[in-house]
Design a protein around this motif. Structure first.
Motif, mmCIF file in Angstrom:
data_model
loop_
_atom_site.group_PDB
_atom_site.id
_atom_site.type_symbol
_atom_site.label_atom_id
_atom_site.label_comp_id
_atom_site.label_asym_id
_atom_site.label_seq_id
_atom_site.Cartn_x
_atom_site.Cartn_y
_atom_site.Cartn_z
ATOM 1 N N PRO A 53 0.837 -1.206 0.000
ATOM 2 C CA PRO A 53 0.000 0.000 0.000
ATOM 3 C C PRO A 53 0.868 1.251 0.000
ATOM 4 C CG PRO A 53 -0.756 -1.572 1.653
ATOM 5 C CD PRO A 53 0.567 -2.069 1.156
ATOM 6 N N VAL A 54 0.362 2.340 -0.578
ATOM 7 C CA VAL A 54 1.103 3.598 -0.559
ATOM 8 C C VAL A 54 1.313 4.042 0.894
ATOM 9 C CG1 VAL A 54 0.368 4.367 -2.840
ATOM 10 C CG2 VAL A 54 -1.054 4.889 -0.843
ATOM 11 N N PRO A 55 2.399 4.766 1.179
ATOM 12 C CA PRO A 55 2.716 5.122 2.573
ATOM 13 C C PRO A 55 1.654 5.962 3.270
ATOM 14 C CG PRO A 55 4.607 5.501 1.144
ATOM 15 C CD PRO A 55 3.454 5.210 0.255
ATOM 16 N N PHE A 56 0.992 6.854 2.513
ATOM 17 C CA PHE A 56 -0.037 7.722 3.081
ATOM 18 C C PHE A 56 -1.305 7.601 2.240
ATOM 19 C CE2 PHE A 56 3.937 9.429 4.530
ATOM 20 C CZ PHE A 56 3.685 9.811 5.836
ATOM 21 N N ALA A 57 -2.435 7.682 2.903
ATOM 22 C CA ALA A 57 -3.712 7.513 2.212
ATOM 23 C C ALA A 57 -3.838 8.496 1.055
ATOM 24 C CB ALA A 57 -4.864 7.704 3.191
ATOM 25 N N ALA A 58 -4.204 7.965 -0.114
ATOM 26 C CA ALA A 58 -4.490 8.795 -1.284
ATOM 27 C C ALA A 58 -5.991 9.052 -1.294
ATOM 28 C CB ALA A 58 -4.049 8.081 -2.558
ATOM 29 N N ARG A 59 -6.393 10.331 -1.273
ATOM 30 C CA ARG A 59 -7.790 10.637 -0.988
ATOM 31 C C ARG A 59 -8.388 11.662 -1.950
ATOM 32 N NH1 ARG A 59 -7.068 12.134 5.339
ATOM 33 N NH2 ARG A 59 -5.856 13.809 4.380
ATOM 34 N N ASN A 60 -9.598 11.363 -2.422
ATOM 35 C CA ASN A 60 -10.451 12.392 -2.987
ATOM 36 C C ASN A 60 -11.040 13.178 -1.830
ATOM 37 O OD1 ASN A 60 -10.152 11.459 -5.655
ATOM 38 N ND2 ASN A 60 -11.907 10.087 -5.486
ATOM 39 N N VAL A 61 -11.117 14.494 -1.964
ATOM 40 C CA VAL A 61 -11.812 15.324 -0.987
ATOM 41 C C VAL A 61 -13.170 15.667 -1.586
ATOM 42 C CG1 VAL A 61 -11.730 17.378 0.457
ATOM 43 C CG2 VAL A 61 -9.598 16.269 -0.243
ATOM 44 N N VAL A 62 -14.249 15.377 -0.850
ATOM 45 C CA VAL A 62 -15.597 15.522 -1.400
ATOM 46 C C VAL A 62 -16.454 16.344 -0.440
ATOM 47 C CG1 VAL A 62 -17.540 14.311 -2.465
ATOM 48 C CG2 VAL A 62 -15.305 13.170 -2.307
ATOM 49 N N ALA A 63 -17.082 17.385 -0.974
ATOM 50 C CA ALA A 63 -17.910 18.270 -0.149
ATOM 51 C C ALA A 63 -19.121 18.713 -0.951
ATOM 52 C CB ALA A 63 -17.107 19.482 0.307
ATOM 53 N N ILE A 64 -20.174 19.075 -0.238
ATOM 54 C CA ILE A 64 -21.429 19.481 -0.894
ATOM 55 C C ILE A 64 -21.910 20.803 -0.316
ATOM 56 C CG2 ILE A 64 -23.905 18.956 -1.067
ATOM 57 C CD1 ILE A 64 -23.170 16.011 -1.287
ATOM 58 N N LEU A 65 -22.342 21.694 -1.209
ATOM 59 C CA LEU A 65 -23.120 22.865 -0.829
ATOM 60 C C LEU A 65 -24.576 22.523 -1.136
ATOM 61 C CD1 LEU A 65 -23.304 25.858 0.074
ATOM 62 C CD2 LEU A 65 -23.126 26.466 -2.368
ATOM 63 N N PRO A 66 -25.416 22.269 -0.118
ATOM 64 C CA PRO A 66 -26.795 21.861 -0.381
ATOM 65 C C PRO A 66 -27.565 22.934 -1.144
ATOM 66 C CG PRO A 66 -26.193 21.409 1.905
ATOM 67 C CD PRO A 66 -25.096 22.265 1.329
ATOM 68 N N GLY A 67 -28.414 22.486 -2.050
ATOM 69 C CA GLY A 67 -29.216 23.406 -2.846
ATOM 70 C C GLY A 67 -30.348 24.017 -2.044
ATOM 71 N N SER A 68 -30.871 25.128 -2.541
ATOM 72 C CA SER A 68 -31.929 25.864 -1.827
ATOM 73 C C SER A 68 -33.333 25.433 -2.217
ATOM 74 C CB SER A 68 -31.775 27.366 -2.094
ATOM 75 O OG SER A 68 -31.876 27.644 -3.481
ATOM 76 N N ASP A 69 -33.461 24.688 -3.328
ATOM 77 C CA ASP A 69 -34.778 24.266 -3.801
ATOM 78 C C ASP A 69 -35.025 22.825 -3.370
ATOM 79 O OD1 ASP A 69 -36.970 23.324 -5.306
ATOM 80 O OD2 ASP A 69 -36.540 24.713 -6.943
ATOM 81 N N PRO A 70 -36.020 22.583 -2.507
ATOM 82 C CA PRO A 70 -36.279 21.213 -2.046
ATOM 83 C C PRO A 70 -36.518 20.233 -3.187
ATOM 84 C CG PRO A 70 -37.537 22.795 -0.750
ATOM 85 C CD PRO A 70 -36.950 23.563 -1.892
ATOM 86 N N ARG A 71 -37.050 20.723 -4.295
ATOM 87 C CA ARG A 71 -37.341 19.846 -5.433
ATOM 88 C C ARG A 71 -36.090 19.468 -6.204
ATOM 89 N NH1 ARG A 71 -38.555 20.720 -10.837
ATOM 90 N NH2 ARG A 71 -38.274 22.968 -10.520
ATOM 91 N N LEU A 72 -35.083 20.363 -6.201
ATOM 92 C CA LEU A 72 -33.904 20.168 -7.044
ATOM 93 C C LEU A 72 -32.626 19.865 -6.273
ATOM 94 C CD1 LEU A 72 -34.433 23.068 -9.631
ATOM 95 C CD2 LEU A 72 -34.925 20.629 -9.938
ATOM 96 N N ARG A 73 -32.650 19.979 -4.948
ATOM 97 C CA ARG A 73 -31.385 19.838 -4.214
ATOM 98 C C ARG A 73 -30.829 18.413 -4.250
ATOM 99 N NH1 ARG A 73 -34.348 20.665 1.150
ATOM 100 N NH2 ARG A 73 -33.690 22.844 0.867
ATOM 101 N N GLY A 74 -31.621 17.457 -4.718
ATOM 102 C CA GLY A 74 -31.123 16.094 -4.881
ATOM 103 C C GLY A 74 -30.359 15.891 -6.178
ATOM 104 N N GLU A 75 -30.216 16.961 -6.966
ATOM 105 C CA GLU A 75 -29.383 16.928 -8.168
ATOM 106 C C GLU A 75 -28.148 17.785 -7.916
ATOM 107 O OE1 GLU A 75 -33.037 16.357 -11.392
ATOM 108 O OE2 GLU A 75 -31.855 18.215 -11.385
ATOM 109 N N TYR A 76 -27.084 17.486 -8.680
ATOM 110 C CA TYR A 76 -25.796 18.114 -8.376
ATOM 111 C C TYR A 76 -25.105 18.639 -9.629
ATOM 112 C CZ TYR A 76 -26.403 15.512 -4.040
ATOM 113 O OH TYR A 76 -26.908 15.010 -2.873
#
Length: 578
Positions: free
Chosen positions: A271-294
């Protein structure tokens, strides 16, 4: 951005792209006009300042001088420097008020990276002559090279398709080829190898064997099979050729048997010496109907690390600008007598005007590639998070790891997304947006004409390949928002030999038929060099690009419908060809 001219990114276990970069330019290609670089006015170091919601040159400097500092040691995936870089990104995402969207409620998606290296006892003998790993031979592809005593036969020449071994002669054997420059591209095609070949030896790439001595990183994911399958491939020296065969390669008949050959190419996988990582973050949408899309906005957080041997920073920067204006893209070029005189004169003038500035350098800081993209995504996230009325759809921010190793982090993310894949309506990818002025050769047209940047220069790739509507939206945002960019689509031409569409993280989304746009200011002479440092970045221009992309993300997120997909459907497991 990953170095390649041969669409290697869709098949990351193939030859490192440095080999692809050696193919000589067409003799008819126009000469490259070298525009002198301006005097560097930015400092070598810059004290960071706390950033604010606006995307500004000062904020970008504060971020990039940290992210591309020597202490990050080139941010190679799986190393401490890259790990530190992802810690910084995650801490900032938390400060902005974003929501973690990695694994198990964290900011991170850890990628199963492993290092493959050779055991010090690995050996090959030919005709009783021991061949040294690293100088006489290296294993380039795969882990299944046959061991023990093996039959080896001569298979012909890549670059001369009229003389190639018949399948019956190659079946079950190791087939040795030599390669001419014009045949390098053929090495990437499975059709170039006789069916049933046990393994392949390639002669004629001695100058590049050193590229394979260091451990190589691979993605240990059963679902991640290469799009193109090639037999195990071993590169060997001219000394090895002489040990294997009685006659020079050019005099060998097809099917000529080599002397007794014994292989024991032991490898070690850890294994690589240190974890190789994607950093993933979300800014939630303001529309309840559309916030499930990205709407996804991304960049890659890794670079290529550091070299074992230091070079003089100023010398290599001046040499590359005059002789290799494409940086790593032009790795095979050597100075002619006129160019060498220009290099010597420019270096002497620099030394006179900057006494005591000489420094040894071994770290590829990756300020433009892709420090510029990573910090701009942070700035976009900070700006959108501070909006009083958030975009209707959610915005998904992903800082991918392992782009330089073959789009591995973005491939893993799109294969194993942390949000439903079909909820991602578009992806905006940012890779190298810190340059693009008149002195930079930002690329070449499909016909080989060099392209220079300018004050309003920005390359777009892929923006209409899957969605005409997304491409139109990008243009409309630039015009109506008075951003003032002149878009260059020349690198997006079908069949372009540089294959840029396949060479950054957007492609991994596009293969799942998610509309994409790739924003870049293109290449330059510091590309994949130790000279890609923060003091050479155009921060005001980069801030303008960041503001444009932020506006595009908001417009896309606020559409009353998903951007329409009207391009040809892609195969997620297929190979990429622009």
């Amino acid at each position: 951005m990953k170095t390649s001219r041969l669409a290697l990114l869709a098949a990351p276990l193939l030859l490192p792209a440095l080999l692809g970069a050696q193919a000589p330019a067409s003799p008819a290609a126009p000469p490259v006009v070298i525009v002198p670089q301006p005097a560097t006015t930015l400092p070598l170091k810059f004290a960071p300042k706390r950033t604010g919601p606006a995307i500004t040159a000062t904020d970008l400097m504060s971020r990039l001088y940290q992210f591309a500092d020597d202490s990050m040691m080139g941010r190679d995936a799986g190393t401490l420097g890259n790990f530190k870089g992802t810690e910084y990104i995650a801490a900032e995402a938390k400060r902005f008020g974003l929501k973690p969207a990695g694994e198990n409620g964290t900011w991170f998606q850890t990628i199963p990276f492993k290092n493959r290296s050779f055991d010090s006892t690995a050996t090959i003998t030919a005709g009783g002559v021991p061949l040294a790993f690293g100088t006489d031979w290296v294993l380039a592809i795969g882990t299944s090279m046959p061991t023990g005593s093996q039959p080896v036969v001569f298979g012909g020449t890549f670059g001369d398709s009229s003389a190639r071994i018949a399948p019956a002669q190659a079946a079950g054997k190791i087939v040795a080829y030599r390669v001419l420059p014009k045949g390098i591209g053929e090495m990437q095609s499975p059709q170039s190898y006789a069916p049933g070949t046990a393994a392949v030896i390639i002669f004629g790439l001695d100058p590049f064997m050193g590229q394979f001595r260091r451990p190589t990183t691979f993605l240990d994911d059963p679902s991640h099979a290469p799009a193109v399958s090639l037999p195990p491939l071993l590169l060997a020296s001219q000394k090895a050729a002489s040990a294997l065969f009685e006659k020079p390669l050019a005099e060998l008949a097809l099917g000529t048997e080599a002397k007794a050959t014994v292989l024991d190419p032991k490898m070690v996988v850890k294994p690589v010496p240190f974890a190789a990582r994607n950093v993933v973050a979300i800014l939630p949408g303001s529309d309840p109907r559309l916030r499930g899309e990205y709407v996804a906005v991304g960049a890659h957080n890794d670079h290529v690390g550091y070299a074992a041997r230091a070079v003089d920073h100023d010398s290599i920067r001046i040499y590359n600008h005059i002789v290799r204006p494409g940086g790593a893209e032009d790795a095979g070029k050597r100075a002619d007598s006129t160019q060498q005189q220009e290099v010597n004169a420019a270096l002497a003038a620099w030394r006179t005007s900057h006494p005591g500035s000489a420094r040894a350098d071994s770290i590829s800081n990756g300020a433009d590639d892709d420090g510029s993209g990573s910090v701009t995504v942070m700035e976009i996230a900070e700006k959108l998070a501070a909006m009083k009325v958030k975009p209707k759809r959610s915005v998904l921010f992903v800082w991918h790891v392992g782009e330089e190793k073959g789009l591995l982090g973005s491939r893993f993310y799109t294969d194993h997304p942390t949000v439903p894949r079909d909820s991602i309506v578009a992806q905006l990818n940012i890779d190298m947006i810190g340059r693009g002025d008149a002195w930079d050769v930002a690329g070449v047209t499909k016909d080989g004409v060099p392209v220079h940047g300018g004050p309003n220069y920005l390359q777009l790739v892929g923006s209409r390949r899957l969605s005409t509507e997304l491409g139109d939206l990008v243009e409309k945002t630039n015009t109506e928002g008075k951003h003032g960019f002149t878009f260059d689509y020349s690198m997006d031409a079908n069949g372009h030999p540089m294959n840029i569409y396949c060479r950054s993280d957007h492609y991994e989304y596009a293969r799942y038929n998610i509309p994409v746009t790739f924003f870049t200011t293109g290449g330059h002479s510091d590309y994949h060099q130790v000279t890609d440092e923060p003091q050479y970045i155009d921060y005001p221009h980069m801030a303008r690009v960041g503001n444009l992309i932020a506006d595009i993300a908001v417009r896309t997120a606020n559409l009353g419908h998903r951007v329409k997909v009207d391009g040809a459907k892609m195969d997620p497991n297929g190979s990429c060809k622009q």
